[in-house]
Every structure is written in C-alpha cells, then in structure tokens.
Scaffold this motif. Sequence first.
Motif, short mmCIF file in Angstrom:
data_model
loop_
_atom_site.label_atom_id
_atom_site.label_comp_id
_atom_site.label_asym_id
_atom_site.label_seq_id
_atom_site.Cartn_x
_atom_site.Cartn_y
_atom_site.Cartn_z
N PHE A 177 4.84 -2.55 -12.14
CA PHE A 177 6.64 -3.21 -12.61
C PHE A 177 6.92 -2.30 -11.65
CE2 PHE A 177 10.73 -3.07 -14.10
CZ PHE A 177 11.20 -4.33 -14.39
N LEU A 178 7.46 -1.04 -11.42
CA LEU A 178 8.22 0.25 -10.45
C LEU A 178 7.79 0.35 -9.11
CD1 LEU A 178 7.22 3.77 -13.06
CD2 LEU A 178 9.08 2.28 -12.70
N ASN A 179 6.21 0.01 -9.27
CA ASN A 179 5.95 -0.45 -7.43
C ASN A 179 6.75 -1.67 -7.00
OD1 ASN A 179 4.06 1.84 -7.21
ND2 ASN A 179 2.63 0.08 -8.42
N SER A 180 6.94 -2.98 -7.80
CA SER A 180 7.68 -3.86 -7.04
C SER A 180 9.31 -3.76 -7.20
CB SER A 180 8.25 -5.16 -8.21
OG SER A 180 6.19 -5.30 -8.04
N VAL A 181 9.93 -2.61 -7.93
CA VAL A 181 11.35 -2.19 -8.16
C VAL A 181 11.23 -1.63 -6.73
CG1 VAL A 181 13.04 -1.00 -8.93
CG2 VAL A 181 11.86 -2.26 -10.62
N LEU A 182 10.47 -0.49 -6.39
CA LEU A 182 10.43 0.25 -4.97
C LEU A 182 10.52 -0.26 -3.86
CD1 LEU A 182 10.37 2.82 -3.86
CD2 LEU A 182 8.12 2.82 -4.21
N SER A 233 -0.58 0.59 1.61
CA SER A 233 0.28 1.16 1.16
C SER A 233 1.70 0.83 1.14
CB SER A 233 1.00 2.25 2.64
OG SER A 233 1.27 1.57 3.77
N GLN A 234 2.54 1.05 0.44
CA GLN A 234 3.25 0.76 -0.23
C GLN A 234 4.89 0.45 1.54
OE1 GLN A 234 4.91 2.64 -2.95
NE2 GLN A 234 4.37 2.07 -4.70
N TRP A 235 4.62 1.67 2.50
CA TRP A 235 5.60 1.01 3.93
C TRP A 235 5.29 -0.35 3.79
CZ3 TRP A 235 10.06 2.50 4.43
CH2 TRP A 235 10.49 4.14 3.75
N THR A 237 -5.68 -0.59 -3.95
CA THR A 237 -5.28 0.56 -4.76
C THR A 237 -4.60 -0.20 -5.55
OG1 THR A 237 -5.28 2.37 -2.95
CG2 THR A 237 -4.31 2.80 -4.91
N GLU A 238 -5.45 0.07 -6.55
CA GLU A 238 -4.39 -0.21 -8.55
C GLU A 238 -2.90 0.73 -8.65
OE1 GLU A 238 -5.03 -2.78 -11.67
OE2 GLU A 238 -6.51 -2.22 -9.62
N THR A 239 -3.20 1.24 -8.93
CA THR A 239 -1.69 1.92 -8.94
C THR A 239 -0.94 2.07 -7.93
OG1 THR A 239 -2.19 4.40 -7.34
CG2 THR A 239 -3.18 4.27 -10.01
N LEU A 240 -0.87 1.33 -6.73
CA LEU A 240 0.54 0.36 -5.70
C LEU A 240 0.55 -0.66 -5.68
CD1 LEU A 240 -0.96 3.07 -2.86
CD2 LEU A 240 0.78 3.43 -4.30
#
Length: 280
Positions: free
Chosen positions: A74-79, A141-143, A223-226
């Motif tokens: 959820f936080l990854n999507s929001v960011l 990566s999120q970027w 990566t699972e946490t991303l």
Amino acid sequence: MATTKRRFSFFNASMYAILTVAAAVVLIPTFWMVSTAFKSNEEVMVSPPAWIPDHPTFDSFIRIWKDYPFLDYFLNSVLVVVASTVITIVFSALAGYGASRFKFRGKGTFLSFLLVTQMFPSIMLLIPFYKVLKTFGLIDSQWGLIVVYIAFAIPMCTWMMLGFFQGIPRELDEAAMIDGCSQIRTFVQIILPLSLPGLAATAIYSFLIGWNEYMFAFILVTTETLKTLPVGIGQLNGYYKVVWNDMMAASIISSLPLIVLFLFMQKYFISSLTAGAVKQ
C-alpha cells in the motif's frame, strides 16, 4: 401530438432500460466483491454461493494486514503514484500552457506525436522501457516505476491541459503582463487558479493510470518489499489455492484511495466535464 409523446415516452423508457443494465453490470460485481470479502473461508466454498453471508466476519480484512506485507504494498503504491502524479501535473501543465500560448516550429508535429504515442498497446513498450531503465540502473526500484508512469500519463495529460488553457482568454495574460507580471508569474498566479478543474481531471487520470497498473510493476520490480498494490493482490492467487475472501478484502481497501480522491476533487472534476461547453 400524441404520436410524438409516445415516441418520447418510448425513448425515455429505452434509455432507462439501458442505464439500468449498465448500472447492473457495474454494481453486481461490486456487490459480489463486498459480499465475498465478509465471508469466512468455509462460506466462500459453499455451493451454490450465497449473495449475503450468513455470518459476516472481518477476518479477511485482519488477515491481509497481519499475514501479508500488505502495508508495504500500500505504501509503495502511494509513494510511486503520488510522486508520478505530481510530476506529471507539473510538466503537462507547463507543456499545455506553452502549446496554447506560443507559436513555434514543429508545434503541430509535437502535438500529433503525443497523440500517436497513445495508439500503441503498452506491452509493445515493455522491452524498450526495460532496456532504458536497465541502462540507468533503475530496474527493481521505485524511481523506475515513477519514470514509466510519468511517460504513460504526460502525453494525454498535456492534451487535456491544452484544452483547458485554450478556453482561458489570452487577454488575461496580456493584462497581467501590462501590470508587470512575468510569463511565469502570470502562469502561476493568474492562469493556474483558473484551470483547477483541468488540474483535477488531469490528476485523477494520472492517479488512475499508476494506481491500477499491473504489468510493468510486475516485470520491473522483483523485490518483495518494493512491490505495489496490484502486484500484491495478484500474488494472493496462489498456485494451489485462491483465497478469494482475502483477495476481495484487499481489492476493497485498494479502491478506497480512488473513492476518497474523487470525493475530495468531485467539485472540480464535475466542472471539468462542462468546461468549454459554452463559447466565451
């Protein structure tokens, strides 16, 4: 006269029938999703299935936060989505304003190119995007996802903002400049406040693109946490078992930000639907 009234009544009845069918197509799956989310594991497998659970429970909503890394998704999507939406609005507003106010060589070609980019299915761009992101070290990566979502949203958002800026009289720019405002100050203080409906529509469009996107998020991030929310929900569909009630509960929670966004921006969004309907 009577024939005209009968035709009008038949037309109204036909339109109501079509709207009723369309509403049912949308609402029945939504109701089924909500119903399944409140069922226990045993009730989900009951045949024939029940529309209303006999013993509603919040177990599914508790499990997705407790047993899965749902908060990370959820936080990854929001960011990722908020960052891409903000950047998209900034650049599409600048591009739309520039195209609406200035004449330059290749303007028509540039605007046509933006439209042409929307004609190709996104899967055709998967390998080129992967190679570009790999070159710059942005894979996993999120970027990298932010760059992809910006690239998807900016062409259409630029055209949307162009339409809104063209509906704002240029005399306002000229009056502001006569008063001593620079072009940037005129854009920020005069034009942008008048284009809030367009900004709202653009923000909603960009947010929807990123929030619901699955394929690129699944391929580009390992990566699972991303991982983002759509990928996380998809992983609830396991190889040997599908936890339907957990999946439906996660889907309900993932839809809440979209509902909240629309409620807060509803006034501006509805204004954007009628913008340009009356010629100034």
